[in-house]
Design an enzyme around this catalytic site. Structure first.
Site, PDB file in Angstrom:
ATOM      1  CB  SER A 157     -10.489 -37.145  38.701  1.00 22.54           C
ATOM      2  OG  SER A 157     -10.078 -38.458  38.377  1.00 22.54           O
ATOM      3  CG  ASP A 251     -16.330 -42.560  39.384  1.00 25.80           C
ATOM      4  OD1 ASP A 251     -15.415 -43.320  38.997  1.00 25.80           O
ATOM      5  OD2 ASP A 251     -16.105 -41.411  39.809  1.00 25.80           O
ATOM      6  CG  HIS A 281     -14.374 -40.493  36.772  1.00 26.28           C
ATOM      7  ND1 HIS A 281     -14.055 -40.446  38.105  1.00 26.28           N
ATOM      8  CD2 HIS A 281     -13.354 -39.879  36.126  1.00 26.28           C
ATOM      9  CE1 HIS A 281     -12.888 -39.852  38.265  1.00 26.28           C
ATOM     10  NE2 HIS A 281     -12.435 -39.478  37.077  1.00 26.28           N
TER      11      HIS A 281
END
Length: 334
Positions: A157, A251, A281
């Site tokens: 991320s 995501d 995610h």
């Protein structure tokens, strides 16, 4: 394809528990909730031969590093890992499970960087910290038992965003030399050109989440145009190290991660782009909840073995001079 059945079960459990979205909480509440959720979803804590914390100089004071070292003498190939959390949440603690697993599964040394968080320290503080720590480790490799010729940066991320930015800085500033980059559902385009839909699922990471993190990280919205914030906007990606880019189908960051992989590919960088169908995610950090999380960590370890030139579990040492990393099996390529 629809949400994976394990994601459906996860979402149902969150609904039953009345779990509020992180973006509705105070920073202190969100930071504590993020750590608790990752620990709950990470599965069993794997023992590692040695885990120690140390500190190195950073641009604005000392930076905490956590060093995960498997058994073995001499210099080891080393992954420098940057934790996720939207540049706002997270710590070396939240990445501990991932780093333990990759240290054992590769095997390699994994060093997590405790970079400064926003909004207390907005962009570019985190990028500068991560690059400084990586450079320090390369220049003092003997102190860490690291092989300076086998350094990889990676993260999930926001950590994937930072890893991509560090490769750009390393290229621009003449080092350190990097053998690869592991980018797990990375943010690559910070431009706020997508408005959250009214029906965004509050039980999962969504566009509201993306905007909340971006608002903390970019004190000046114009910073979104800086390639160190949005690596996708870099004019030229040639000469960057080989990459594995992992994305999740459900995501909001999936598209920009895959576009970055395609731009790397077009620039002649060896790339493997691996999309996990039905996933959301955060799945990479939750192998105790999602089987795909464990598979993705296994894929990451296989990529690290390849760029480090380590033997596969059932085969000979790969040729590190070989050209582009092939598409993976068991995951749909982007």
């Amino acid at each position: 394809m629809p949400l994976d059945p394990q994601v459906v079960a996860y979402r149902t459990a969150r609904a039953a528990a009345g779990t509020p979205p992180l973006y509705t909480q105070t920073l202190a509440e969100a930071r504590a909730a993020d750590l608790a959720a990752i620990r709950a979803g990470g599965g069993d804590v794997e023992p590692v031969h040695q885990v120690r914390d140390t500190y190195v100089p950073g641009p604005a004071g000392e930076l905490r590093l956590r060093v995960h070292r498997p058994a073995g003498d001499g210099p080891l190939p080393t992954l420098v890992y940057f934790f996720g959390g939207g540049w706002t949440l997270g710590s070396v603690e939240t990445a501990d499970g991932i780093c333990r697993r990759l240290a054992n599964a590769t095997p390699c040394q994994v060093v997590t960087v405790g970079y400064r968080l926003a909004p207390e320290h907005p962009f570019p503080a985190a990028v500068l910290d991560c690059h400084a720590a990586t450079r320090w480790l390369a220049e003092h490799a003997a102190d860490f038992g690291a092989d300076p010729d086998r350094l990889v940066v990676g993260g999930d991320s926001a950590g994937g965003n930072l890893a991509a930015a560090v490769t750009l800085l390393a290229r621009a500033e003449g080092g350190p030399r990097l053998a690869g980059q592991l980018l797990v559902y990375p943010n690559t385009d910070q431009r706020a050109d997508r408005r959250p839909a009214a029906d965004q699922d509050p039980l999962l990471f969504n566009q509201h989440s993306v905007d909340w993190y971006r608002g903390h990280y970019l004190a000046d919205p114009a910073d979104a145009a800086d390639p160190l914030a949005s690596p996708l906007l870099a004019d030229d990606l040639a000469g960057l190290p080989p990459a594995l880019v992992v994305t999740a189908e459900h995501d909001p960051l999936c598209g920009e991660g895959e576009r970055y992989a395609q731009r790397l590919r077009e620039a002649g960088v060896p790339v493997r782009s691996s999309r996990y169908p039905g996933m959301i995610h955060g799945f990479f950090a939750m192998p105790g909840v999602f089987d795909a999380g464990r598979r993705a960590q296994d894929e990451a370890a296989a990529f690290l073995r390849e760029v480090f030139g380590l033997p596969t579990p059932d085969g000979p040492t790969p040729d590190r001079s070989a050209a582009p990393v092939a598409a993976p099996t068991g995951a749909s390529g982007g």
